[in-house]
Scaffold this active site. Structure first.
Site, PDB file in Angstrom:
ATOM      1  N   ASN A 110      50.374  34.388  44.057  1.00 27.61           N
ATOM      2  CA  ASN A 110      50.547  35.885  44.642  1.00 27.61           C
ATOM      3  C   ASN A 110      49.408  36.037  45.735  1.00 27.61           C
ATOM      4  OD1 ASN A 110      50.161  38.663  44.904  1.00 27.61           O
ATOM      5  ND2 ASN A 110      49.483  38.947  42.879  1.00 27.61           N
ATOM      6  N   TRP A 111      49.960  35.947  46.698  1.00 29.10           N
ATOM      7  CA  TRP A 111      49.203  36.221  48.151  1.00 29.10           C
ATOM      8  C   TRP A 111      48.477  37.447  48.275  1.00 29.10           C
ATOM      9  CZ3 TRP A 111      51.835  33.086  52.828  1.00 29.10           C
ATOM     10  CH2 TRP A 111      52.012  31.960  52.481  1.00 29.10           C
ATOM     11  N   LYS A 112      49.059  38.482  47.547  1.00 26.72           N
ATOM     12  CA  LYS A 112      48.452  39.966  47.816  1.00 26.72           C
ATOM     13  C   LYS A 112      48.564  40.339  49.362  1.00 26.72           C
ATOM     14  CE  LYS A 112      45.977  39.219  43.533  1.00 26.72           C
ATOM     15  NZ  LYS A 112      44.933  39.533  42.550  1.00 26.72           N
ATOM     16  N   HIS A 149      52.084  44.902  38.621  1.00 30.55           N
ATOM     17  CA  HIS A 149      50.701  44.407  38.680  1.00 30.55           C
ATOM     18  C   HIS A 149      49.649  45.252  38.401  1.00 30.55           C
ATOM     19  CE1 HIS A 149      47.494  42.058  40.547  1.00 30.55           C
ATOM     20  NE2 HIS A 149      47.926  41.016  40.104  1.00 30.55           N
ATOM     21  N   GLU A 193      46.866  45.981  39.974  1.00 28.52           N
ATOM     22  CA  GLU A 193      46.308  46.603  41.138  1.00 28.52           C
ATOM     23  C   GLU A 193      47.404  47.675  41.719  1.00 28.52           C
ATOM     24  OE1 GLU A 193      46.120  42.806  43.332  1.00 28.52           O
ATOM     25  OE2 GLU A 193      44.590  42.414  42.264  1.00 28.52           O
ATOM     26  N   GLU A 252      48.420  39.243  32.314  1.00 30.11           N
ATOM     27  CA  GLU A 252      47.195  39.232  33.184  1.00 30.11           C
ATOM     28  C   GLU A 252      46.176  40.148  32.743  1.00 30.11           C
ATOM     29  OE1 GLU A 252      48.266  37.532  37.319  1.00 30.11           O
ATOM     30  OE2 GLU A 252      48.426  39.596  37.252  1.00 30.11           O
ATOM     31  N   GLY A 282      40.711  37.888  39.656  1.00 28.77           N
ATOM     32  CA  GLY A 282      39.732  37.797  40.816  1.00 28.77           C
ATOM     33  C   GLY A 282      38.314  38.153  40.511  1.00 28.77           C
ATOM     34  N   SER A 330      42.333  34.531  37.508  1.00 30.31           N
ATOM     35  CA  SER A 330      41.224  33.530  37.812  1.00 30.31           C
ATOM     36  C   SER A 330      41.819  32.004  37.443  1.00 30.31           C
ATOM     37  CB  SER A 330      39.814  33.715  37.225  1.00 30.31           C
ATOM     38  OG  SER A 330      39.417  34.943  37.759  1.00 30.31           O
ATOM     39  N   GLY A 377      46.102  34.017  42.115  1.00 31.93           N
ATOM     40  CA  GLY A 377      46.085  34.907  43.220  1.00 31.93           C
ATOM     41  C   GLY A 377      45.051  34.115  44.181  1.00 31.93           C
ATOM     42  N   GLY A 378      43.630  34.193  43.969  1.00 29.94           N
ATOM     43  CA  GLY A 378      42.811  33.729  45.048  1.00 29.94           C
ATOM     44  C   GLY A 378      42.982  32.082  45.196  1.00 29.94           C
TER      45      GLY A 378
HETATM   46  P1  PGA Z   1      43.388  35.739  40.658  1.00 28.32           P
HETATM   47  O1  PGA Z   1      44.932  36.945  40.701  1.00 28.32           O
HETATM   48  O2  PGA Z   1      43.978  34.456  40.450  1.00 28.32           O
HETATM   49  O3  PGA Z   1      42.867  35.961  41.963  1.00 28.32           O
HETATM   50  O4  PGA Z   1      42.532  36.293  39.437  1.00 28.32           O
HETATM   51  C1  PGA Z   1      45.858  36.668  39.897  1.00 28.32           C
HETATM   52  C2  PGA Z   1      46.652  38.048  39.906  1.00 28.32           C
HETATM   53  O5  PGA Z   1      46.141  39.005  40.382  1.00 28.32           O
HETATM   54  O6  PGA Z   1      47.748  37.759  40.199  1.00 28.32           O
END
Ligand code: PGA
Length: 255
Positions: A13-15, A99, A101, A170, A176, A216, A237-238
């Site tokens: 997930n590149w956001k 998600h 966010e 999640e 993150g 994470s 994500g990251g």
């Molecule tokens: P993260 O993000 O791996 O940076 O914690 C995961 C996500 O939000 O899907």
């Protein structure tokens, strides 16, 4: 519960990253050059504006394309929005919906998410539905009821067959932050999700559905996570933004 039918999926997930198209191309090419036929599927969920470009790069590889959101109307006067049909037309297989966010920063309610899942499925996109509790909710010991309530509301009046939906657990406090949810606890909650799906639909559907863990996830954690009975992959994500790290993560997941 029966394990053998579940399909595993690791999705990046590149956001809102990377900041330029040139960097996005470099990242996708690097990942593509290292992706083989693993014993799980790999998808890249990239910003909408890069979908067409990234599709050109990965279309002849095993990597699948995913988006990070869509609107719940099919077309019309909705300035700035992107429809499920448009995503399908650009060769997307997946779309992340719900998600945390989007829920917290963009005020998406379960009702909105429910509408989005419906329109995505109508266009044969596979939603990656994210559910998870906040730190405060975890501390109050209401994690399980929060997850069950999200699933019930988000999937209201939606029929699933075990292959047309992916669920990602999640925990918000692990996204993150570098704080990891232990593999045992992540597995427990993914098991709870599977039981809820069995209750809402059937045991057969619950045994087929892909349930990811996200929060994470790194190359150093994935091996243990992939071994857990109820974890069928990861939403990353990251760690999906650094090609070397993501490639190592995929390799470690495959071993
Ligand atoms: P993260 O993000 O791996 O940076 O914690 C995961 C996500 O939000 O899907």
């Amino acid at each position: 519960m029966e394990n053998k039918m579940k399909k595993k999926l690791i999705a990046g997930n590149w956001k809102l990253n990377p900041t330029t198209k040139t960097e996005a191309i470099k990242l996708a090419e690097n990942i593509k050059n290292n992706t083989k036929n693993f014993n799980f599927e790999v998808a890249l969920c990239v910003p909408s504006i890069y979908l067409d470009t990234i599709n050109e790069i990965i279309k002849d590889s095993p990597i699948k394309l995913g988006a990070q959101n869509c609107y719940f109307e099919e077309k019309g006067a909705f300035t700035g929005e992107i429809s499920a049909q448009m995503l399908k037309d650009l060769n997307c297989k997946y779309v992340i919906l719900g998600h945390s966010e989007r829920r917290s920063l963009f005020a998406e309610t379960d009702e909105i998410i429910n509408h989005k899942i419906k329109i995505a499925m109508k266009n044969t996109l596979i939603p990656i539905l994210c559910v998870g509790e906040s730190e405060e909710q975890r501390n109050k010991n209401i994690t399980d009821s929060i997850i069950e309530a999200q699933l019930t509301a988000d999937l209201k009046d939606i029929s699933i067959d075990g292959n047309n939906l992916v669920i990602a657990y999640e925990p918000i406090w692990a996204i993150g932050t570098g704080k990891t949810c232990s593999s045992e606890e992540a597995d427990r909650v993914c098991g709870l999700i599977r039981n809820k799906i069995a209750q809402l639909y059937s045991k057969d559907i619950a045994s087929k559905i892909t349930i990811q863990y996200g929060g994470s996830v790194k190359s150093s954690t994935i091996k243990e996570q992939m071994k857990m009975e109820n974890i069928d992959g990861a939403l990353v994500g990251g760690a999906s933004l650094i090609a070397e790290e993501f490639n190592l993560l995929l390799q470690n997941a495959n071993n």
